[in-house]
Design an enzyme around this catalytic site. Structure first.
Site, mmCIF file in Angstrom:
data_model
loop_
_atom_site.group_PDB
_atom_site.id
_atom_site.type_symbol
_atom_site.label_atom_id
_atom_site.label_comp_id
_atom_site.label_asym_id
_atom_site.label_seq_id
_atom_site.Cartn_x
_atom_site.Cartn_y
_atom_site.Cartn_z
ATOM 1 N N LYS A 184 0.812 -1.221 0.000
ATOM 2 C CA LYS A 184 0.000 0.000 0.000
ATOM 3 C C LYS A 184 0.848 1.275 0.000
ATOM 4 C CE LYS A 184 -4.499 -1.451 1.592
ATOM 5 N NZ LYS A 184 -4.349 -2.885 1.919
ATOM 6 N N GLU A 225 -10.166 7.362 3.163
ATOM 7 C CA GLU A 225 -11.080 6.517 3.922
ATOM 8 C C GLU A 225 -10.414 5.169 4.070
ATOM 9 O OE1 GLU A 225 -11.879 6.495 0.501
ATOM 10 O OE2 GLU A 225 -11.844 4.319 0.272
ATOM 11 N N SER A 260 1.702 -9.787 -0.809
ATOM 12 C CA SER A 260 1.358 -8.368 -0.682
ATOM 13 C C SER A 260 1.627 -7.772 0.692
ATOM 14 C CB SER A 260 -0.109 -8.152 -1.055
ATOM 15 O OG SER A 260 -0.952 -8.970 -0.266
HETATM 16 C C1 LIG Z 1 -5.172 -3.887 1.407
HETATM 17 C C2 LIG Z 1 -4.457 -5.145 1.161
HETATM 18 C C3 LIG Z 1 -4.792 -5.983 0.073
HETATM 19 C C4 LIG Z 1 -5.947 -5.722 -0.828
HETATM 20 O O1 LIG Z 1 -5.834 -4.603 -1.625
HETATM 21 P P1 LIG Z 1 -5.579 -4.668 -3.199
HETATM 22 O O2 LIG Z 1 -5.864 -3.293 -3.633
HETATM 23 O O3 LIG Z 1 -6.534 -5.683 -3.753
HETATM 24 O O4 LIG Z 1 -4.182 -5.082 -3.408
HETATM 25 C C5 LIG Z 1 -4.018 -7.105 -0.145
HETATM 26 N N1 LIG Z 1 -2.998 -7.435 0.666
HETATM 27 C C6 LIG Z 1 -2.668 -6.675 1.718
HETATM 28 C C7 LIG Z 1 -1.529 -7.093 2.585
HETATM 29 C C8 LIG Z 1 -3.383 -5.514 2.016
HETATM 30 O O5 LIG Z 1 -3.038 -4.765 3.073
#
Ligand SMILES: *Cc1c(COP(=O)(O)O)cnc(C)c1O
Length: 393
Positions: free
Chosen positions: A89, A111, A377
């Site tokens: 993010k 938000e 992610s």
């Molecule tokens: C917020 C988040 C997501 C989901 O958001 P995308 O916009 O779909 O990538 C995925 N993995 C993590 C670790 C997150 O914090």
């Protein structure tokens, strides 16, 4: 065929900017200026330097040896979990805070549902000395207390939205109202590839550093730039958009998105938007939406708060419609199992969101020569309570 956004903000029949009249000045300013700003020399220099020295990029592309042995196929993990603040993010919030600065803004609003995007936004506001207001559903303020405390420590003001279900949708409404009332000095940082044009394209560009790195890192390790497939979890779809971006036109590369099925796609407690949704408008753009026959939004559910969203970015709606990417789903139980497996095979505790991508390995027919890249992610620290509750350590 191009999988990129067109000049009007559409990916095929998806996207656009379905906004109230009062928001036109804000959105038009962004539409007119975003490309010029993010392609400018100064912006590129600052963005690259912060990604390197502040976020810690490039994130490693790690060859997961024990996972590869288990699945009898080559598995690489793109380690976004090692970024500052623990997920992908931050790539987007760094980009947007620099854009806000270039546009002369002094006040940031955002938000947040689970609080992860709120923390990433509050972080870059501290870094850049910008006033930061984060809207959050009143229920989410209670459920996500540690993230609320982090945001406040970082200097942000967290405002609880008391309307409706007191969750993300209500926080979004409050943020839009704020922006309409403060068009001059305020930039609205959206956290995924959702919302009106130009947000989906802008956020995808900021996150595209993920696939840019994967290409040269694969080349460095294997002498080839293209993997067999890329796998990423999909909530709004920003880590997936970033991981797919530089492979979109390389049709030989299989692109796999994984949605949160929650307790199962046959139940009402699910968030598998492309699997179950229908075309519709949510969050000011046309995409797939989980809705009833008369168009009411269905409250989503997933064990991972970050995937608990009833929509999906328009880029993914188009990749789904054109069959360029394939979207699978994973249930809470499959995800917990996948998270434990990675933890014990590689010593990496993943975020619950990321474990959806890992769970897809069991649903694909993998060949020994395949090169699979998984977008990891985020890290699992924030999910320890859920893990402990389920595994009983
Ligand atoms: C917020 C988040 C997501 C989901 O958001 P995308 O916009 O779909 O990538 C995925 N993995 C993590 C670790 C997150 O914090």
């Amino acid at each position: 065929m191009s999988y990129q956004v067109n000049r009007k903000g559409y990916y095929g029949e998806f996207g656009g900017a379905f906004i109230p009249e009062m928001m036109h000045p804000n959105i038009e300013e962004l539409q007119e200026k975003y490309m010029e700003v993010i392609n400018s020399y100064n912006f590129r220099q600052d963005f690259i330097a912060l990604l390197k020295h502040y976020v810690g990029r490039p994130s490693p592309l790690y060859y997961a040896r024990r996972m590869s042995e288990k699945y009898q196929s080559h598995i690489f993990l793109k380690r976004e979990d090692l970024n500052h603040t623990g997920s992908h993010k931050i790539n987007n919030t760094i980009g947007q805070i620099l854009l806000a600065k270039a546009l002369g803004k002094t006040r940031i609003i955002a938000e947040t549902g689970a609080g992860q995007h709120g923390v990433a936004t509050a972080t870059v506001c501290a870094l850049m000395d910008m006033k930061c207001i984060v809207y959050m559903g009143a229920l989410d303020v209670q459920r996500q207390a540690p993230n609320v405390k982090k945001m406040r420590m970082l200097g942000a003001e967290v405002i609880a939205a008391e309307s409706g279900n007191k969750t993300l949708k209500d926080a979004t409404n409050e943020a839009m109202r704020d922006w309409i009332n403060n068009p001059e000095d305020t930039h609205y940082i959206i956290g995924s590839v959702v919302g009106p044009h130009p947000y989906p394209d802008m956020v995808a560009r900021f996150q595209s550093v993920i696939s840019e790195e994967i290409k040269w890192q694969l080349d460095e390790q294997l002498g080839r730039e293209l993997p067999t497939r890329v796998i990423a979890c999909v909530g709004g779809g920003s880590n997936a958009a970033g991981a797919f971006y530089h492979f979109l036109d390389s049709e030989a590369v299989e692109l796999i998105g994984v949605e949160a099925a929650g307790k199962g796609i046959e139940t009402k407690e699910t968030a598998a938007t492309l699997t179950l949704g229908k075309p519709g408008v949510l969050h000011s753009s046309r995409s797939f939406v989980m809705q009833t026959n008369d168009g009411q939004i269905i409250e989503p559910y997933s064990i991972s708060a970050g995937l608990d969203y009833p929509g999906i970015g328009p880029m993914h709606a188009n990749l789904h419609a054109t069959k360029r990417a394939k979207y699978l789903w994973a249930t809470d139980d499959e995800v917990l199992e996948a998270a434990l497996e990675l933890t014990q095979l590689e010593g990496i505790i993943p975020a619950l969101e990321s474990a959806h991508a890992l769970a897809a390995l069991k649903k694909l027919s993998l060949k020994p020569e395949d090169v699979n890249v998984i977008s990891l992610s985020g890290r699992g620290d924030k999910d320890m309570e859920t893990y402990l509750n389920h595994f009983g350590y």
